[in-house]
Design an enzyme around this catalytic site. Structure first.
Site, PDB file in Angstrom:
ATOM      1  CD  GLU A   1       7.938 -16.522   1.463  1.00  0.00           C
ATOM      2  OE1 GLU A   1       7.898 -17.742   1.301  1.00  0.00           O
ATOM      3  OE2 GLU A   1       7.464 -15.709   0.638  1.00  0.00           O
TER       4      GLU A   1
ATOM      5  CG  ASN B   1       6.752  -4.785   7.435  1.00  0.00           C
ATOM      6  OD1 ASN B   1       6.025  -4.065   8.100  1.00  0.00           O
ATOM      7  ND2 ASN B   1       6.643  -4.903   6.116  1.00  0.00           N
TER       8      ASN B   1
ATOM      9  CE1 TYR C   1       0.089  -9.705   5.258  1.00  0.00           C
ATOM     10  CE2 TYR C   1       2.369  -9.799   5.955  1.00  0.00           C
ATOM     11  CZ  TYR C   1       1.424  -9.411   5.044  1.00  0.00           C
ATOM     12  OH  TYR C   1       1.786  -8.727   3.914  1.00  0.00           O
TER      13      TYR C   1
ATOM     14  CB  VAL D   1      -0.924   0.012   1.234  1.00  0.00           C
ATOM     15  CG1 VAL D   1      -1.700   1.326   1.336  1.00  0.00           C
ATOM     16  CG2 VAL D   1      -1.887  -1.174   1.188  1.00  0.00           C
TER      17      VAL D   1
END
Length: 154
Positions: free
Chosen positions: A111, A116, A123, A79
């Site tokens: 992955e 991050n 996730y 994004v």
């Protein structure tokens, strides 16, 4: 009563070669080690499932995915930096997973860099679990960074 205008809902559509200039602008600003335009061109040519996320005719996100033998692999989900934090990544991820499920996928994989945290938290909140580790998978400013392999049943 608020007079603030409503934000236009994003729309998902197939990614096209004509999107590559805008996509590469986002890719370079979103990552320290971006994919090259040649990689995206190869993905389109090879038949990967590539999606564009538009809002008011502006590319705000994109993804590159692969579906084979009941497994859905999310290879890139991005994004644009100035549009992050507004739920667009979650919308894109959920749209991808719904599409994959309707096309016969049983499991989804991806992955992510352990550094991050924003993506990792997204996730995890969407039901992905860590199932493996790829050592020295990503380039980084200090050499290489591991990748967490994550999966969830669809």
């Amino acid at each position: 009563m608020s007079t603030r205008p409503r934000e236009a809902l994003p729309k998902l559509r197939p990614l096209e070669v004509l999107d590559l200039d805008a996509l590469m602008d986002i890719e370079r600003r979103a990552y320290s080690h971006p994919w090259t335009e040649a990689i995206f061109r190869d993905c389109l040519r090879a038949g990967y499932t590539c999606w564009a996320l538009d809002q008011r005719q502006l590319l705000i996100g994109y993804s590159v995915t692969s579906l084979a033998v009941g497994e859905y692999h999310i290879l890139n989900l991005t994004v644009r930096p100035e549009s992050q934090g507004r739920g667009h990544g979650r919308f894109l991820l959920r749209s991808l997973l719904n599409w994959a499920k309707t096309h016969g996928a049983e499991n989804a994989f991806l992955e992510v860099r352990p550094s991050n945290r924003t993506a990792l938290n997204l996730y995890l909140s969407e039901g992905f679990n860590e199932v493996g580790l790829r050592k020295a998978y990503y380039p980084s400013h200090r050499g290489r960074e591991d990748a967490l392999v994550m999966a969830r049943a669809l």
